[in-house]
Design a protein around this motif. Structure first.
Motif, PDB file in Angstrom:
ATOM      1  N   ALA A 279       0.938  -1.200  -0.031  1.00  0.00           N
ATOM      2  CA  ALA A 279      -0.076  -0.043  -0.174  1.00  0.00           C
ATOM      3  C   ALA A 279       1.003   1.027  -0.022  1.00  0.00           C
ATOM      4  N   THR A 280       0.433   2.220  -0.892  1.00  0.00           N
ATOM      5  CA  THR A 280       1.575   3.319  -1.143  1.00  0.00           C
ATOM      6  C   THR A 280       0.741   4.715  -1.566  1.00  0.00           C
ATOM      7  N   THR A 281       1.506   5.598  -1.689  1.00  0.00           N
ATOM      8  CA  THR A 281       1.037   6.963  -2.117  1.00  0.00           C
ATOM      9  C   THR A 281      -0.213   7.376  -1.489  1.00  0.00           C
ATOM     10  N   PRO A 282      -0.372   7.498   0.017  1.00  0.00           N
ATOM     11  CA  PRO A 282      -1.385   8.032   0.306  1.00  0.00           C
ATOM     12  C   PRO A 282      -1.803   9.504   0.485  1.00  0.00           C
ATOM     13  N   PHE A 283      -3.131   9.972   0.191  1.00  0.00           N
ATOM     14  CA  PHE A 283      -3.542  11.269  -0.061  1.00  0.00           C
ATOM     15  C   PHE A 283      -4.748  11.422   0.901  1.00  0.00           C
ATOM     16  N   PHE A 284      -4.840  12.550   1.712  1.00  0.00           N
ATOM     17  CA  PHE A 284      -6.107  12.984   2.429  1.00  0.00           C
ATOM     18  C   PHE A 284      -7.082  13.397   1.603  1.00  0.00           C
ATOM     19  N   SER A 285      -8.395  13.195   1.561  1.00  0.00           N
ATOM     20  CA  SER A 285      -9.427  13.813   0.988  1.00  0.00           C
ATOM     21  C   SER A 285      -9.587  15.159   1.224  1.00  0.00           C
ATOM     22  N   ALA A 286     -10.278  15.897   0.627  1.00  0.00           N
ATOM     23  CA  ALA A 286     -10.470  17.540   1.029  1.00  0.00           C
ATOM     24  C   ALA A 286     -10.916  17.688   2.361  1.00  0.00           C
ATOM     25  N   ILE A 331     -12.007   1.393  -5.103  1.00  0.00           N
ATOM     26  CA  ILE A 331     -12.513   2.331  -6.032  1.00  0.00           C
ATOM     27  C   ILE A 331     -12.649   1.943  -7.471  1.00  0.00           C
ATOM     28  N   ILE A 332     -11.283   1.581  -7.939  1.00  0.00           N
ATOM     29  CA  ILE A 332     -10.968   1.072  -9.187  1.00  0.00           C
ATOM     30  C   ILE A 332     -10.296  -0.227  -9.070  1.00  0.00           C
ATOM     31  N   ASN A 333     -10.713  -1.257  -9.579  1.00  0.00           N
ATOM     32  CA  ASN A 333      -9.773  -2.562  -9.622  1.00  0.00           C
ATOM     33  C   ASN A 333      -8.921  -2.456 -10.664  1.00  0.00           C
ATOM     34  N   ALA A 334      -7.565  -2.557 -10.400  1.00  0.00           N
ATOM     35  CA  ALA A 334      -6.488  -2.706 -11.473  1.00  0.00           C
ATOM     36  C   ALA A 334      -6.732  -3.906 -12.394  1.00  0.00           C
ATOM     37  N   GLY A 350     -12.602  19.443  -3.325  1.00  0.00           N
ATOM     38  CA  GLY A 350     -13.402  17.946  -3.109  1.00  0.00           C
ATOM     39  C   GLY A 350     -14.012  17.721  -4.324  1.00  0.00           C
ATOM     40  N   LYS A 351     -13.932  18.467  -5.685  1.00  0.00           N
ATOM     41  CA  LYS A 351     -14.577  18.016  -6.968  1.00  0.00           C
ATOM     42  C   LYS A 351     -14.046  16.986  -7.628  1.00  0.00           C
ATOM     43  N   TRP A 352     -12.705  16.877  -7.532  1.00  0.00           N
ATOM     44  CA  TRP A 352     -12.106  15.991  -8.624  1.00  0.00           C
ATOM     45  C   TRP A 352     -10.864  15.087  -8.034  1.00  0.00           C
ATOM     46  N   MET A 353     -10.248  14.190  -8.782  1.00  0.00           N
ATOM     47  CA  MET A 353      -9.222  13.424  -8.119  1.00  0.00           C
ATOM     48  C   MET A 353      -8.549  13.208  -9.679  1.00  0.00           C
ATOM     49  N   VAL A 354      -7.158  13.647  -9.614  1.00  0.00           N
ATOM     50  CA  VAL A 354      -6.352  13.160 -10.799  1.00  0.00           C
ATOM     51  C   VAL A 354      -5.355  12.198 -10.392  1.00  0.00           C
ATOM     52  N   PHE A 355      -5.154  11.169 -11.386  1.00  0.00           N
ATOM     53  CA  PHE A 355      -4.075  10.089 -10.944  1.00  0.00           C
ATOM     54  C   PHE A 355      -3.368   9.568 -12.341  1.00  0.00           C
ATOM     55  N   ILE A 374      -8.787  11.740 -14.784  1.00  0.00           N
ATOM     56  CA  ILE A 374      -9.667  12.379 -13.887  1.00  0.00           C
ATOM     57  C   ILE A 374     -10.502  11.792 -13.358  1.00  0.00           C
ATOM     58  N   MET A 375     -11.031  11.991 -12.140  1.00  0.00           N
ATOM     59  CA  MET A 375     -12.366  11.498 -11.531  1.00  0.00           C
ATOM     60  C   MET A 375     -13.100  12.537 -11.165  1.00  0.00           C
ATOM     61  N   ASP A 376     -14.467  12.407 -11.465  1.00  0.00           N
ATOM     62  CA  ASP A 376     -15.429  13.343 -11.029  1.00  0.00           C
ATOM     63  C   ASP A 376     -15.883  12.560  -9.731  1.00  0.00           C
ATOM     64  N   MET A 377     -15.463  13.318  -8.480  1.00  0.00           N
ATOM     65  CA  MET A 377     -15.861  12.852  -7.025  1.00  0.00           C
ATOM     66  C   MET A 377     -17.260  12.576  -6.803  1.00  0.00           C
ATOM     67  N   GLU A 378     -18.233  13.386  -7.476  1.00  0.00           N
ATOM     68  CA  GLU A 378     -19.470  13.335  -7.065  1.00  0.00           C
ATOM     69  C   GLU A 378     -20.068  12.193  -7.875  1.00  0.00           C
ATOM     70  N   THR A 379     -19.752  11.878  -9.310  1.00  0.00           N
ATOM     71  CA  THR A 379     -20.344  10.663  -9.903  1.00  0.00           C
ATOM     72  C   THR A 379     -19.472   9.455 -10.106  1.00  0.00           C
ATOM     73  N   GLY A 380     -18.066   9.623  -9.798  1.00  0.00           N
ATOM     74  CA  GLY A 380     -17.190   8.513 -10.036  1.00  0.00           C
ATOM     75  C   GLY A 380     -16.877   8.236 -11.346  1.00  0.00           C
ATOM     76  N   GLY A 381     -17.277   9.071 -12.244  1.00  0.00           N
ATOM     77  CA  GLY A 381     -16.809   8.997 -13.668  1.00  0.00           C
ATOM     78  C   GLY A 381     -15.523   9.248 -13.839  1.00  0.00           C
ATOM     79  N   VAL A 382     -14.597   8.555 -14.737  1.00  0.00           N
ATOM     80  CA  VAL A 382     -13.325   8.783 -15.043  1.00  0.00           C
ATOM     81  C   VAL A 382     -13.141   8.887 -16.439  1.00  0.00           C
TER      82      VAL A 382
END
Length: 486
Positions: A279-286, A331-334, A350-355, A374-382
């Motif tokens: 488990a690696t690269t942790p990041f807190f939510s907004a 959230i996303i199964n690799a 809190g609107k977006w996540m980029v990975f 990019i992920m829309d944090m409201e809809t989960g769409g990527v």
């Protein structure tokens, strides 16, 4: 970042070049320039976008005109704009665009190009500048490594910490709290290893790892309230390839997610995050209630290194009790996605996540196929961010405090050195054309540099630290001990 009051300018200045060209032969195309600033969107506070014309020109003349007719110009071997005059014009056209007209002298004759636009955003870049690590793109030795800060309103750069003052030790993972350097940390590796944390006006030198822990803290993120830092405790090794296309593959022998409570000097752990998986690269939510991270099964290296595909996961965190939640959410199964995910970075609003995604592994700096999603944090769409990705490596991205600007490192110039690019996001999650970090002399800065820009982030103000005192503290044996929370 300094603010510049808008004012109208009508100025022409020259440097070892003939006067403004007359009777130039017009072409039917925009100029080929380096860096490519054609039709980019920039904050009003940005330093001048100096550039060269790639046409073997002996001399160039560039004139920039605002929507109200105000002008600045530059003449010389390349476009080199006066800083104050640039800011006067650009800040006076906030929310509009300026027109850039280029003429170049080739073989004694002037040619003119179609004008192009530079768009000036309505969104401020409230940050003073950026911080980054400079590191040679090699693997035999640390060489000269330093952490630096750059004022984005001009070209001033200064060192924060440099490895040569510490006997060549590695410096990495310098991270402010949501761009505010009043709280930041940086890790030091080697003989004088430690974690430097600055908070509450004090600089604290912690032990490199807690008692009974198997590895040093590495990648990390601050909780919004500033009491906690999430880290991965990681043992990183290198696997060398024999083919010409792939040279080295950094990999984790082990890695667990922990949280450091800087109030009690304690490490908080969870059995859900300390097991045989990586488990690696942790990041807190907004809002600080979740920690996002990447995880995969610990396939043996080198036999099955390419099976290491990291999934995107999260776990709840209670900032009042200082406790992890009781379940890990995938959230996303690799394995189902057939991609490996790295460096999840939620925006601070809190609107977006980029990975990043790549074929395998969790270190995008060595993966030419690494792209930003990019992920829309409201809809989960990527979706893949096609408007900013290139055919080479993208990664090490971070958000401005107002979540309107993002920076990232890319090797698109030559495939070897990572350089910094900036882009703006709109309300629908679309990004503008990225622009390369401005330099006083861009060909000299990027053509002669032997270092990559690594682990960049925004900084809201000039970082004022006493590095002599920090060096002395690091060279001593005194460390704040870290215990495990029972």
């Amino acid at each position: 970042m300094r603010k510049f009051l808008p004012h109208i300018i009508a100025a022409t200045f020259f440097a070892a070049c003939s006067p403004q060209p007359e009777n130039a032969e017009m072409t039917n195309r925009t100029p080929d320039i380096f860096p490519d600033y054609v039709d980019v969107t920039v904050p009003a506070e940005i330093a001048p976008l100096n550039f060269y014309v790639n046409d073997s020109s002996e001399c160039v003349f560039v004139e920039i005109t605002g929507e109200n007719g105000e002008k600045i110009s530059s003449s010389g071997s390349y476009a080199d704009f006066d800083i104050e005059r640039w800011h006067g014009l650009i800040s006076g056209n906030k929310g509009k665009s300026v027109s850039v007209k280029v003429s170049s002298k080739v073989n004694g004759k002037w040619r003119g190009y179609l004008p192009f636009k530079i768009n000036v955003s309505t969104y401020d870049l409230d940050e003073y500048g950026v911080t980054y690590r400079k590191i040679a793109p090699g693997y035999q030795t640390f060489s000269l490594i330093g952490v630096y800060q750059r004022d984005l309103s001009n070209f001033d750069e200064k060192p924060l910490l440099e490895s040569r003052a510490l006997g060549g030790q590695c410096l990495n993972c310098h991270t402010p709290n949501r761009t505010n350097p009043d709280q930041f940390y940086v890790h030091v590796r080697g003989k004088h290893g430690a974690t430097i944390i600055r908070s509450g006006g004090k600089t604290m030198i912690y032990s490199a790892k807690a008692e009974n822990q198997n590895a040093n803290p590495t990648y990390g993120s601050w909780h919004k309230d500033g009491r906690y830092c999430a880290f991965s405790e990681t043992k990183i090794y290198q696997c060398f390839h024999t083919g010409k296309d792939k040279l080295v593959e950094p990999y984790d022998e082990m890695s667990d997610i922990v949280v450091l409570d800087i109030t009690n000097n304690q490490i908080i752990t969870s059995p859900l995050l300390q097991n045989d998986s990586i488990a690696t690269t942790p990041f807190f939510s907004a809002d600080g209630t979740k920690i996002y991270f990447c995880t995969c099964y610990n396939y043996p290296v080198p036999a099955e290194y390419d099976k290491r595909k990291y999934s995107l996961c999260s776990i709840d965190f209670d900032g009042v009790k200082g406790e992890f939640g009781g379940a890990v959410d995938t959230i996303i199964n690799a394995q189902k996605w057939d991609k490996s995910i790295a460096l999840p970075r939620p925006s601070y609003d809190g609107k977006w996540m980029v990975f990043c995604t790549s074929d395998f592994g969790t270190n995008p700096v060595n993966r030419a196929e690494s792209d930003l999603w990019i992920m829309d944090m409201e809809t989960g769409g990527v979706r893949k961010i096609d408007e900013i990705n290139s055919s080479d490596t993208e990664g090490f991205h971070n958000w401005s405090a107002n979540s309107r600007w993002m920076l990232f490192a890319s090797k698109r110039l030559d495939g070897l050195y990572a350089n910094l690019y900036f882009t703006q996001i709109d309300d629908s999650g679309r990004f503008t054309k990225p622009f390369l970090m401005p330099q006083k002399d861009p060909k000299k800065a990027y053509g002669e540099s032997l270092h990559s820009y690594n682990a960049p982030d925004f900084t809201s103000k000039d970082i004022d630290i006493n590095y002599r005192s920090i060096y002395n503290d690091l060279l001593s044996s005194e460390r704040i001990k870290i215990s495990l929370k029972k």
